[in-house]
Motif scaffolding. Structure first.
Motif, PDB file in Angstrom:
ATOM      1  N   ALA A   1      38.766  -9.411  12.852  1.00 14.82           N
ATOM      2  CA  ALA A   1      37.863  -8.263  12.833  1.00 14.82           C
ATOM      3  C   ALA A   1      37.403  -7.895  14.245  1.00 14.82           C
ATOM      4  N   LEU A   2      37.048  -8.908  15.041  1.00 17.44           N
ATOM      5  CA  LEU A   2      36.581  -8.648  16.404  1.00 17.44           C
ATOM      6  C   LEU A   2      37.697  -8.091  17.270  1.00 17.44           C
ATOM      7  N   GLY A   3      38.918  -8.621  17.085  1.00 14.46           N
ATOM      8  CA  GLY A   3      40.038  -8.108  17.857  1.00 14.46           C
ATOM      9  C   GLY A   3      40.258  -6.632  17.606  1.00 14.46           C
ATOM     10  N   ALA A   4      40.190  -6.229  16.348  1.00  7.77           N
ATOM     11  CA  ALA A   4      40.374  -4.818  16.009  1.00  7.77           C
ATOM     12  C   ALA A   4      39.201  -3.971  16.499  1.00  7.77           C
ATOM     13  N   ALA A   5      37.984  -4.520  16.426  1.00  7.18           N
ATOM     14  CA  ALA A   5      36.798  -3.756  16.811  1.00  7.18           C
ATOM     15  C   ALA A   5      36.746  -3.496  18.315  1.00  7.18           C
ATOM     16  N   PHE A   6      37.047  -4.516  19.132  1.00  7.91           N
ATOM     17  CA  PHE A   6      36.890  -4.387  20.574  1.00  7.91           C
ATOM     18  C   PHE A   6      38.093  -3.753  21.263  1.00  7.91           C
ATOM     19  N   LEU A   7      39.244  -3.775  20.609  1.00  7.54           N
ATOM     20  CA  LEU A   7      40.439  -3.220  21.240  1.00  7.54           C
ATOM     21  C   LEU A   7      40.820  -1.863  20.667  1.00  7.54           C
ATOM     22  N   GLY A   8      39.961  -1.324  19.805  1.00 10.69           N
ATOM     23  CA  GLY A   8      40.280  -0.057  19.167  1.00 10.69           C
ATOM     24  C   GLY A   8      40.464   1.091  20.139  1.00 10.69           C
ATOM     25  N   ALA A   9      39.714   1.096  21.243  1.00 10.81           N
ATOM     26  CA  ALA A   9      39.792   2.187  22.213  1.00 10.81           C
ATOM     27  C   ALA A   9      40.464   1.749  23.511  1.00 10.81           C
ATOM     28  N   ALA A  10      41.113   0.612  23.504  1.00 11.77           N
ATOM     29  CA  ALA A  10      41.718   0.081  24.720  1.00 11.77           C
ATOM     30  C   ALA A  10      43.004   0.833  25.066  1.00 11.77           C
ATOM     31  N   ALA A  11      43.353   0.808  26.351  1.00 11.00           N
ATOM     32  CA  ALA A  11      44.583   1.445  26.815  1.00 11.00           C
ATOM     33  C   ALA A  11      45.791   0.697  26.265  1.00 11.00           C
ATOM     34  N   PRO A  12      46.927   1.385  26.111  1.00 13.20           N
ATOM     35  CA  PRO A  12      48.130   0.720  25.582  1.00 13.20           C
ATOM     36  C   PRO A  12      48.541  -0.503  26.385  1.00 13.20           C
TER      37      PRO A  12
END
Length: 250
Positions: free
Chosen positions: A185-196
């Protein structure tokens, strides 16, 4: 449903085989060749899932250098932590023979700690798959589920031999399962707006760690416990995962 919540639920499902393995340890006496066969098949599934669902997809998104840097970093970090944890008795955390019974209480706890460490990159990977827009990777989910089962079995037997109660053992594994879901859940939450490039690097770090786990902990048990069919089962697992990853794309 929010992506991070969906990722957490998938992470819980992947880690739930830890509890299943612990339950089997109390109910059945499973022959070693059976668990070694599961491990062999899981090796092939995990290798395929890492290569095609993590490294290849990461390369398409971020290029070659994030893949190289991330995979080397993930492998080195895993190898170093694996060495430290193995010294405390977790070397046999994916084994199903006499080694885990002889591990005793300290070994059983070290196995549990090692399993939590293994589960972090696995769970993050599931979350990253949802962020890519491709949905959950069935091959990766199957690989995680199959690789977790012997860990639950091994640690439960070790702690049971050391006199730990059923409540303690299942409470510990339940906590690890929940933490694995939280990592997804945290991985998806914090990397949702990350660059490719960032997502590709994180995927590669997880890939390096998972491939190192396969060689350090899964392959030895697969070969030792099922020498005659280990290679065949690895190939079958790899092909099965490859087929699952490409269903509907041809």
């Amino acid at each position: 449903m929010a992506i991070w919540l969906t990722a957490g639920l998938w992470g819980l499902l992947g880690a739930s085989s830890l509890l299943l393995g612990a339950a089997v340890a109390f109910v059945f006496t499973m022959p070693r060749y059976v668990t070694a066969g599961i491990m062999s098949f899981g090796c092939g599934v995990l290798i395929s899932a890492v290569a095609y669902d993590l490294l290849e997809d990461g390369y398409q998104e971020g290029g070659i250098w994030p893949i190289i840097a991330g995979a080397i970093a993930g492998s080195a970090a895993y190898a170093l932590s694996d060495w430290a944890i193995s010294r405390e008795g977790a070397r046999s955390r994916k084994r199903s023979g006499d080694q885990q019974v002889n591990a005793g209480e300290g070994g059983g706890l070290a196995i549990a700690i090692g399993s939590l460490r293994d589960g972090i990159p696995e769970s993050i990977v599931l979350g990253l798959g949802l962020l890519s827009g491709k949905g959950i990777s069935i091959a990766m989910l199957a690989a995680i589920f199959l690789s977790n089962f012997p860990e639950g079995l091994s640690s439960a037997l070790g702690m049971r031999a050391a006199g730990r109660s059923v409540t303690y053992i299942f409470g510990l594994w339940s906590a690890i399962t929940i933490l694995s879901g939280a990592a997804a859940a945290l991985g998806a939450a914090f990397l949702g707006a990350a660059a490719p490039q960032v997502v590709a690097t994180v995927s590669a770090v997880a890939a390096g760690a998972l491939l190192t786990m396969v060689v350090n902990t899964m392959v030895p048990e697969a070969v030792e416990g099922e020498q005659k069919l280990a290679g065949v089962l690895v190939v079958v697992g790899l092909l099965a995962a490859f087929a699952l990853s490409n269903v509907g794309e041809t």
